[in-house]
Design a protein around this motif. Structure first.
Motif, mmCIF file in Angstrom:
data_model
loop_
_atom_site.group_PDB
_atom_site.id
_atom_site.type_symbol
_atom_site.label_atom_id
_atom_site.label_comp_id
_atom_site.label_asym_id
_atom_site.label_seq_id
_atom_site.Cartn_x
_atom_site.Cartn_y
_atom_site.Cartn_z
ATOM 1 N N ALA A 99 -7.235 -5.832 -12.609
ATOM 2 C CA ALA A 99 -7.744 -5.610 -11.256
ATOM 3 C C ALA A 99 -9.104 -4.908 -11.294
ATOM 4 N N LEU A 100 -9.288 -4.024 -12.287
ATOM 5 C CA LEU A 100 -10.564 -3.315 -12.427
ATOM 6 C C LEU A 100 -11.660 -4.186 -13.035
ATOM 7 N N LEU A 101 -11.285 -5.016 -14.013
ATOM 8 C CA LEU A 101 -12.272 -5.677 -14.864
ATOM 9 C C LEU A 101 -12.474 -7.168 -14.593
ATOM 10 N N ASP A 102 -11.402 -7.854 -14.216
ATOM 11 C CA ASP A 102 -11.438 -9.312 -14.098
ATOM 12 C C ASP A 102 -11.936 -9.710 -12.713
ATOM 13 N N THR A 103 -13.245 -9.699 -12.522
ATOM 14 C CA THR A 103 -13.813 -9.889 -11.186
ATOM 15 C C THR A 103 -13.649 -11.307 -10.649
ATOM 16 N N ASP A 104 -13.482 -12.298 -11.528
ATOM 17 C CA ASP A 104 -13.317 -13.675 -11.045
ATOM 18 C C ASP A 104 -11.857 -14.140 -11.076
ATOM 19 N N SER A 105 -10.940 -13.200 -11.326
ATOM 20 C CA SER A 105 -9.496 -13.487 -11.324
ATOM 21 C C SER A 105 -9.110 -14.634 -12.254
ATOM 22 N N SER A 106 -9.748 -14.677 -13.422
ATOM 23 C CA SER A 106 -9.464 -15.733 -14.403
ATOM 24 C C SER A 106 -8.244 -15.420 -15.262
ATOM 25 N N GLY A 107 -7.799 -14.166 -15.247
ATOM 26 C CA GLY A 107 -6.675 -13.768 -16.088
ATOM 27 C C GLY A 107 -7.113 -13.176 -17.414
#
Length: 202
Positions: A99-107
Protein backbone atom coordinates in the motif's frame (compact mmCIF):
# COMPACT_ATOMS: atom_id res chain seq x y z
CA UNK A 1 37.89 -13.13 -11.59
CA UNK A 2 36.12 -10.25 -9.90
CA UNK A 3 33.08 -12.27 -8.81
CA UNK A 4 35.20 -14.97 -7.20
CA UNK A 5 37.25 -12.29 -5.45
CA UNK A 6 34.21 -10.72 -3.80
CA UNK A 7 33.12 -14.10 -2.48
CA UNK A 8 36.51 -14.53 -0.85
CA UNK A 9 36.30 -11.07 0.65
CA UNK A 10 32.79 -11.71 1.91
CA UNK A 11 33.93 -14.71 3.91
CA UNK A 12 36.88 -12.84 5.38
CA UNK A 13 35.19 -9.53 6.06
CA UNK A 14 31.59 -10.34 6.79
CA UNK A 15 30.30 -9.64 3.32
CA UNK A 16 28.17 -7.04 1.66
CA UNK A 17 25.00 -9.06 1.58
CA UNK A 18 24.90 -10.81 4.92
CA UNK A 19 24.75 -10.25 8.63
CA UNK A 20 27.58 -10.80 11.04
CA UNK A 21 29.03 -13.95 9.44
CA UNK A 22 32.59 -12.64 9.46
CA UNK A 23 34.74 -10.19 11.31
CA UNK A 24 33.76 -6.88 9.72
CA UNK A 25 32.68 -4.18 12.11
CA UNK A 26 29.10 -2.99 12.03
CA UNK A 27 28.71 0.78 11.68
CA UNK A 28 27.47 2.51 14.82
CA UNK A 29 24.02 4.00 14.33
CA UNK A 30 21.92 6.18 16.58
CA UNK A 31 19.28 4.27 18.53
CA UNK A 32 16.69 6.65 17.08
CA UNK A 33 17.73 5.94 13.49
CA UNK A 34 15.08 4.71 11.07
CA UNK A 35 14.63 0.99 10.42
CA UNK A 36 16.36 1.08 7.03
CA UNK A 37 19.52 2.60 8.51
CA UNK A 38 19.57 0.06 11.34
CA UNK A 39 18.97 -2.79 8.89
CA UNK A 40 21.80 -1.75 6.57
CA UNK A 41 24.21 -1.47 9.51
CA UNK A 42 23.14 -4.71 11.18
CA UNK A 43 22.64 -6.99 8.19
CA UNK A 44 24.92 -5.50 5.54
CA UNK A 45 27.50 -3.50 7.58
CA UNK A 46 26.85 -0.45 5.38
CA UNK A 47 26.51 3.05 6.79
CA UNK A 48 25.97 5.11 3.63
CA UNK A 49 23.53 4.10 0.90
CA UNK A 50 20.98 5.49 -1.50
CA UNK A 51 17.54 4.31 -2.59
CA UNK A 52 18.77 2.56 -5.73
CA UNK A 53 21.48 0.58 -3.93
CA UNK A 54 19.07 -0.40 -1.14
CA UNK A 55 16.64 -1.65 -3.76
CA UNK A 56 19.31 -3.64 -5.61
CA UNK A 57 20.57 -5.34 -2.45
CA UNK A 58 17.06 -6.57 -1.71
CA UNK A 59 16.09 -7.52 -5.25
CA UNK A 60 17.11 -11.07 -4.45
CA UNK A 61 16.37 -12.54 -7.88
CA UNK A 62 17.71 -9.49 -9.78
CA UNK A 63 14.59 -9.07 -11.91
CA UNK A 64 14.18 -5.34 -11.23
CA UNK A 65 11.22 -5.59 -8.89
CA UNK A 66 10.31 -6.61 -5.36
CA UNK A 67 7.72 -9.34 -5.20
CA UNK A 68 5.91 -9.96 -1.87
CA UNK A 69 8.35 -12.75 -0.91
CA UNK A 70 11.31 -10.39 -1.38
CA UNK A 71 9.64 -7.78 0.82
CA UNK A 72 9.12 -10.40 3.53
CA UNK A 73 12.71 -11.58 3.20
CA UNK A 74 13.97 -7.99 3.47
CA UNK A 75 12.13 -7.77 6.80
CA UNK A 76 13.65 -11.05 7.98
CA UNK A 77 10.44 -13.03 7.90
CA UNK A 78 12.12 -16.14 6.49
CA UNK A 79 14.77 -16.13 9.21
CA UNK A 80 14.47 -18.57 12.12
CA UNK A 81 14.24 -15.64 14.53
CA UNK A 82 10.79 -14.83 13.08
CA UNK A 83 9.38 -18.33 12.58
CA UNK A 84 6.83 -17.59 15.34
CA UNK A 85 5.17 -14.86 13.26
CA UNK A 86 1.83 -16.12 11.93
CA UNK A 87 0.94 -16.16 8.24
CA UNK A 88 -1.88 -13.68 8.94
CA UNK A 89 0.68 -11.17 10.28
CA UNK A 90 3.00 -11.80 7.31
CA UNK A 91 0.10 -11.15 4.93
CA UNK A 92 -0.78 -7.98 6.83
CA UNK A 93 2.84 -6.73 6.59
CA UNK A 94 2.85 -7.44 2.86
CA UNK A 95 -0.43 -5.54 2.37
CA UNK A 96 0.78 -2.54 4.39
CA UNK A 97 4.09 -2.28 2.52
CA UNK A 98 2.52 -2.71 -0.91
CA UNK A 99 0.00 0.00 0.00
CA UNK A 100 2.94 2.33 0.72
CA UNK A 101 5.16 1.40 -2.23
CA UNK A 102 3.14 -0.15 -5.06
CA UNK A 103 1.67 3.01 -6.58
CA UNK A 104 0.30 1.31 -9.71
CA UNK A 105 -1.24 -1.64 -7.80
CA UNK A 106 0.72 -4.18 -9.87
CA UNK A 107 1.33 -6.47 -6.89
CA UNK A 108 5.08 -5.75 -6.82
CA UNK A 109 7.40 -2.77 -6.31
CA UNK A 110 9.60 -1.41 -9.09
CA UNK A 111 12.89 0.41 -8.59
CA UNK A 112 11.27 3.65 -9.79
CA UNK A 113 8.45 3.31 -7.27
CA UNK A 114 10.90 2.72 -4.43
CA UNK A 115 13.22 5.58 -5.45
CA UNK A 116 10.24 7.93 -5.70
CA UNK A 117 9.07 6.82 -2.23
CA UNK A 118 12.50 7.59 -0.73
CA UNK A 119 12.90 10.86 -2.67
CA UNK A 120 9.65 12.04 -1.07
CA UNK A 121 11.44 11.84 2.28
CA UNK A 122 9.80 8.59 3.35
CA UNK A 123 11.45 5.50 4.83
CA UNK A 124 10.44 1.87 5.21
CA UNK A 125 8.62 1.50 8.54
CA UNK A 126 9.69 -0.68 11.42
CA UNK A 127 7.30 -3.64 11.33
CA UNK A 128 8.51 -5.02 14.70
CA UNK A 129 10.22 -7.99 13.04
CA UNK A 130 13.73 -7.18 14.21
CA UNK A 131 16.64 -5.90 12.11
CA UNK A 132 15.73 -7.97 9.05
CA UNK A 133 18.10 -10.92 9.04
CA UNK A 134 17.94 -12.54 5.61
CA UNK A 135 19.02 -15.96 6.90
CA UNK A 136 22.10 -18.12 6.37
CA UNK A 137 20.94 -20.24 3.43
CA UNK A 138 22.73 -18.15 0.83
CA UNK A 139 25.86 -17.92 2.96
CA UNK A 140 26.07 -21.71 3.17
CA UNK A 141 25.47 -21.93 -0.57
CA UNK A 142 28.39 -19.54 -1.14
CA UNK A 143 30.76 -21.55 1.04
CA UNK A 144 29.94 -24.73 -0.89
CA UNK A 145 30.44 -23.01 -4.24
CA UNK A 146 33.48 -21.06 -3.13
CA UNK A 147 35.16 -24.35 -2.34
CA UNK A 148 34.04 -25.71 -5.71
CA UNK A 149 35.12 -22.66 -7.72
CA UNK A 150 38.09 -21.50 -5.67
CA UNK A 151 40.34 -21.14 -8.72
CA UNK A 152 40.77 -17.39 -9.29
CA UNK A 153 41.07 -18.07 -13.04
CA UNK A 154 37.52 -19.40 -13.16
CA UNK A 155 35.31 -17.32 -15.44
CA UNK A 156 31.53 -16.96 -15.48
CA UNK A 157 31.50 -18.82 -18.82
CA UNK A 158 33.08 -21.82 -17.06
CA UNK A 159 30.05 -22.33 -14.82
CA UNK A 160 27.47 -24.81 -16.06
CA UNK A 161 24.59 -24.85 -13.57
CA UNK A 162 22.00 -22.08 -14.16
CA UNK A 163 21.74 -21.53 -10.38
CA UNK A 164 25.50 -20.96 -10.17
CA UNK A 165 25.49 -18.53 -13.07
CA UNK A 166 22.62 -16.51 -11.60
CA UNK A 167 24.18 -16.57 -8.14
CA UNK A 168 27.55 -15.27 -9.30
CA UNK A 169 25.90 -12.67 -11.55
CA UNK A 170 24.03 -11.41 -8.50
CA UNK A 171 27.29 -11.05 -6.58
CA UNK A 172 28.84 -9.14 -9.44
CA UNK A 173 25.89 -6.73 -9.42
CA UNK A 174 26.20 -6.35 -5.65
CA UNK A 175 29.89 -5.59 -6.00
CA UNK A 176 29.10 -2.93 -8.61
CA UNK A 177 26.60 -1.35 -6.18
CA UNK A 178 29.17 -1.36 -3.38
CA UNK A 179 31.75 0.30 -5.63
CA UNK A 180 29.18 2.91 -6.67
CA UNK A 181 28.33 3.71 -3.05
CA UNK A 182 32.00 4.03 -2.15
CA UNK A 183 32.58 6.34 -5.11
CA UNK A 184 29.63 8.51 -4.06
CA UNK A 185 30.98 8.71 -0.52
CA UNK A 186 34.29 10.03 -1.87
CA UNK A 187 32.53 12.87 -3.70
CA UNK A 188 31.48 15.67 -1.37
CA UNK A 189 28.96 17.11 -3.83
CA UNK A 190 27.00 14.71 -6.02
CA UNK A 191 25.97 16.61 -9.13
CA UNK A 192 22.90 14.42 -9.78
CA UNK A 193 21.47 15.59 -6.45
CA UNK A 194 21.72 19.28 -7.42
CA UNK A 195 18.62 20.74 -9.09
CA UNK A 196 19.29 21.47 -12.79
CA UNK A 197 18.93 25.25 -12.48
CA UNK A 198 21.79 25.36 -9.95
CA UNK A 199 24.21 23.19 -11.95
CA UNK A 200 27.09 24.64 -13.93
CA UNK A 201 25.83 25.50 -17.36
CA UNK A 202 22.28 24.60 -16.25
Amino acid sequence: MRTIAILALSFVGGGLAHGDHGGSQKPMVDENADWMTKHMAEEHHIAEFDASSFFSLHDFDSDGRWEPEEILRTYGLFDDSNKHILKSRRDEITRQLLALLDTDSSGYVTRDEFVMFINEGKRLPDMATGPGHHGDDEYEYEIHHWEKYHDENTKLEDLTHPEDIEHFKKHEQMEDEEERIEAMNRIQIIEDNIPGKFRRGG
